[in-house]
Each structure stands twice: as structure tokens, then as C-alpha cells.
Design a protein around this motif. Structure first.
Motif, PDB file in Angstrom:
ATOM      1  N   LEU A  82       0.799  -1.235   0.000  1.00 54.95           N
ATOM      2  CA  LEU A  82       0.000   0.000   0.000  1.00 54.95           C
ATOM      3  C   LEU A  82       0.830   1.283   0.000  1.00 54.95           C
ATOM      4  O   LEU A  82       0.373   2.321  -0.454  1.00 54.95           O
ATOM      5  N   GLY A  83       2.023   1.228   0.585  1.00 57.53           N
ATOM      6  CA  GLY A  83       2.854   2.425   0.646  1.00 57.53           C
ATOM      7  C   GLY A  83       2.454   3.424   1.704  1.00 57.53           C
ATOM      8  O   GLY A  83       2.898   4.572   1.678  1.00 57.53           O
ATOM      9  N   ASN A  84       1.617   3.029   2.659  1.00 56.70           N
ATOM     10  CA  ASN A  84       1.198   3.952   3.716  1.00 56.70           C
ATOM     11  C   ASN A  84       2.338   4.254   4.676  1.00 56.70           C
ATOM     12  O   ASN A  84       3.240   3.447   4.868  1.00 56.70           O
ATOM     13  N   ARG A  85       2.261   5.429   5.294  1.00 54.22           N
ATOM     14  CA  ARG A  85       3.295   5.858   6.241  1.00 54.22           C
ATOM     15  C   ARG A  85       2.903   5.646   7.693  1.00 54.22           C
ATOM     16  O   ARG A  85       3.729   5.805   8.594  1.00 54.22           O
ATOM     17  N   PHE A  86       1.618   5.318   7.951  1.00 55.85           N
ATOM     18  CA  PHE A  86       1.109   5.208   9.312  1.00 55.85           C
ATOM     19  C   PHE A  86       0.240   3.969   9.442  1.00 55.85           C
ATOM     20  O   PHE A  86      -0.474   3.597   8.504  1.00 55.85           O
ATOM     21  N   CYS A  87       0.283   3.347  10.618  1.00 54.80           N
ATOM     22  CA  CYS A  87      -0.627   2.263  10.966  1.00 54.80           C
ATOM     23  C   CYS A  87      -1.120   2.484  12.394  1.00 54.80           C
ATOM     24  O   CYS A  87      -0.317   2.768  13.294  1.00 54.80           O
ATOM     25  N   THR A  88      -2.410   2.329  12.592  1.00 53.26           N
ATOM     26  CA  THR A  88      -3.000   2.502  13.911  1.00 53.26           C
ATOM     27  C   THR A  88      -2.763   1.263  14.772  1.00 53.26           C
ATOM     28  O   THR A  88      -2.972   0.133  14.322  1.00 53.26           O
ATOM     29  N   VAL A  89      -2.353   1.487  16.006  1.00 55.35           N
ATOM     30  CA  VAL A  89      -2.225   0.429  16.993  1.00 55.35           C
ATOM     31  C   VAL A  89      -3.254   0.679  18.093  1.00 55.35           C
ATOM     32  O   VAL A  89      -3.318   1.774  18.665  1.00 55.35           O
ATOM     33  N   LEU A  90      -4.077  -0.326  18.353  1.00 59.09           N
ATOM     34  CA  LEU A  90      -5.068  -0.259  19.427  1.00 59.09           C
ATOM     35  C   LEU A  90      -4.553  -1.058  20.621  1.00 59.09           C
ATOM     36  O   LEU A  90      -4.181  -2.224  20.491  1.00 59.09           O
TER      37      LEU A  90
END
Length: 256
Positions: A82-90
């Protein structure tokens, strides 16, 4: 539709829907999504890296750490697509029968391990506080404590996801907390509170909030993680008009 309104990024979010979430899609489906996002010239925003947080891949219990890190390893593989720069951590639910400081130490240690996973990857984990009205058992709702956890981890690959809706529902002075913690914040999501819709539908002080975010110099995506009061393209146009009316000097936020 979204590109026509000047939006430049998209999130993948379907909170509360069983079986949903980007991490539950196949690599082929994720690759197809990337192609669609790229075709519109969009940036990929965040998605939840550990959707199993409520059922065995959270951070409060050290016994769940291996499952937590395994989900994050998968998220890194999806990030390559995807090339995303952020991922959410819960962080997940608090652990019954365990002192809060013990659970917090487990959270910090788990996030340090998470930071190690992306030491050579252009990816930042953004840890999200969630209000306890909507999620009574969730461990973390306060942005002061979230900032303290991020500081204790001590890595620029672990930041806070500051969701205006959640912090408003938690009773915080949102603009003041943004100014206080901006160095620990890696990503923003917006929604009025209560109601989780566009500005003007709740009670938050939007001119102050948008001004506070702009004053930090933040230049990443901003997720509009909320429902629309009116459905369809007309509702989207009304939503974006509400953001502009709240602060005319603010550029159109990036959104999903």
C-alpha cells in the motif's frame, strides 16, 4: 467523487463491523486497492494494524505480545503493498486483576518491540486513545497518559493518533491538549462530539481545534473518521463546507 472535492488521501476504516478491516483482506484484494488509490493520485492513510486487539492481540497482557507482534508483522507486509506511512495500533482492553502500572509497563514494552519491527521501514505506529463511553473496557482514553507512554517508548516510530472525537468525548480541552502534546502526535482524525459527524453537529470548538492543528506545522494526512449527516456526494460537499466554515483559513483536510 472524493478527488473531485480536492481530497488527496484515503483511510481504510470499518470500525465495529465483524470481519471487516484491511488486515482481514487478501493480499490480492489489498493490491487491487492500492491500484485504485494510485489511479486517483491518492495517498493511503492509516489502517488498524492489530484488529485482534480485543480478542488476544492487545498490549496490556504480556501473554498476548506474540500475537500482537505477529499482527504487526503482517501489517508491515501489507504496508509494502500500500505504501502507507502510518498504521494505527489499538492497545485493547484492560486486564482484570492486574495493577494499572503493571499493564502500562506491558504496553510500553510491547510498543518498544513494535518500534524494533519498523527500524528499517518507513512506517510509524500511531497509538490511539479511545473514549470509555463508547469502549468502557479499553485501557487508554487520556491523551496525557498516551503522551507519557509514547515518551517512555522513546522512538520516533511510535506516536499518538489524536482522534478529536475520542478526546472530546473524554472531556478534554481538545485544542489545549493538541498544543501540549503535538511533539508526541503522529496523526490526526476528526469528528464532532457527541454524534461523530461533521463540525457543527456536536459541541466541540472547531475554530480553536483546527487552528491548534495548523499551528503545530503538521503536514500529514488528516482522517475524517465520521458519518455524514446527509448521505452521498451532497453530504460530502456539506461536510467539507462545514470544515471550511469552522475556519476559513484551513485548507481542505485530507480524508477518507
Amino acid at each position: 467523487m472524493y478527488a473531485a472535492h480536492g481530497l488527496t488521501a484515503v483511510e481504510y476504516s470499518c470500525a465495529g463491523q465483524p470481519g471487516c478491516g484491511l488486515m482481514r483482506q487478501s493480499p490480492a484484494d489489498v493490491s487491487a486497492l492500492r491500484a485504485k488509490v494510485a489511479a486517483h493520485g491518492f495517498e493511503m492513510g492509516t489502517f488498524v494494524a492489530n484488529p485482534g486487539n480485543a480478542s488476544g492481540a492487545g498490549l496490556c497482557d504480556p501473554r498476548q505480545r506474540d500475537a500482537f507482534l505477529a499482527e504487526l508483522a503482517k501489517a508491515i507486509e501489507y504496508r509494502k503493498l500500500l505504501g502507507n506511512r502510518f498504521c494505527t495500533v489499538l492497545i485493547g482492553p484492560q486486564l482484570d486483576g492486574s495493577a494499572r502500572d503493571v499493564q502500562r509497563a506491558s504496553v510500553v514494552e510491547g510498543l518498544k518491540r513494535a518500534a524494533d519491527l519498523v527500524a528499517r521501514v518507513e512506517l510509524t505506529w500511531v497509538v490511539e486513545p479511545v473514549n470509555r463511553i463508547d469502549a468502557p473496557r479499553y485501557f487508554l482514553d487520556d491523551s496525557d497518559e498516551a503522551a507519557a507512554i509514547v515518551t517512555a517508548v522513546g522512538s520516533d516510530r511510535v506516536k499518538m493518533l489524536f482522534d478529536v472525537y475520542h478526546q472530546g468525548m473524554s472531556g478534554e480541552n481538545v485544542a489545549e491538549r493538541i498544543a501540549r502534546h503535538h511533539a508526541c502526535i503522529g496523526y490526526y482524525q476528526l469528528a464532532d462530539a457527541p454524534g461523530r459527524r461533521e463540525p457543527g453537529t456536536g459541541t466541540l470548538a472547531w475554530a480553536e481545534i483546527l487552528r491548534a492543528i495548523r499551528a503545530t506545522g503538521y503536514g500529514g494526512p488528516v482522517g475524517l473518521e465520521h458519518w455524514l449527516s446527509t448521505s452521498g456526494e451532497a453530504g460530502l460537499a456539506d461536510c467539507l463546507a462545514a470544515y471550511r466554515a469552522a475556519d476559513p483559513r484551513t485548507e481542505t483536510p485530507n480524508a477518507d
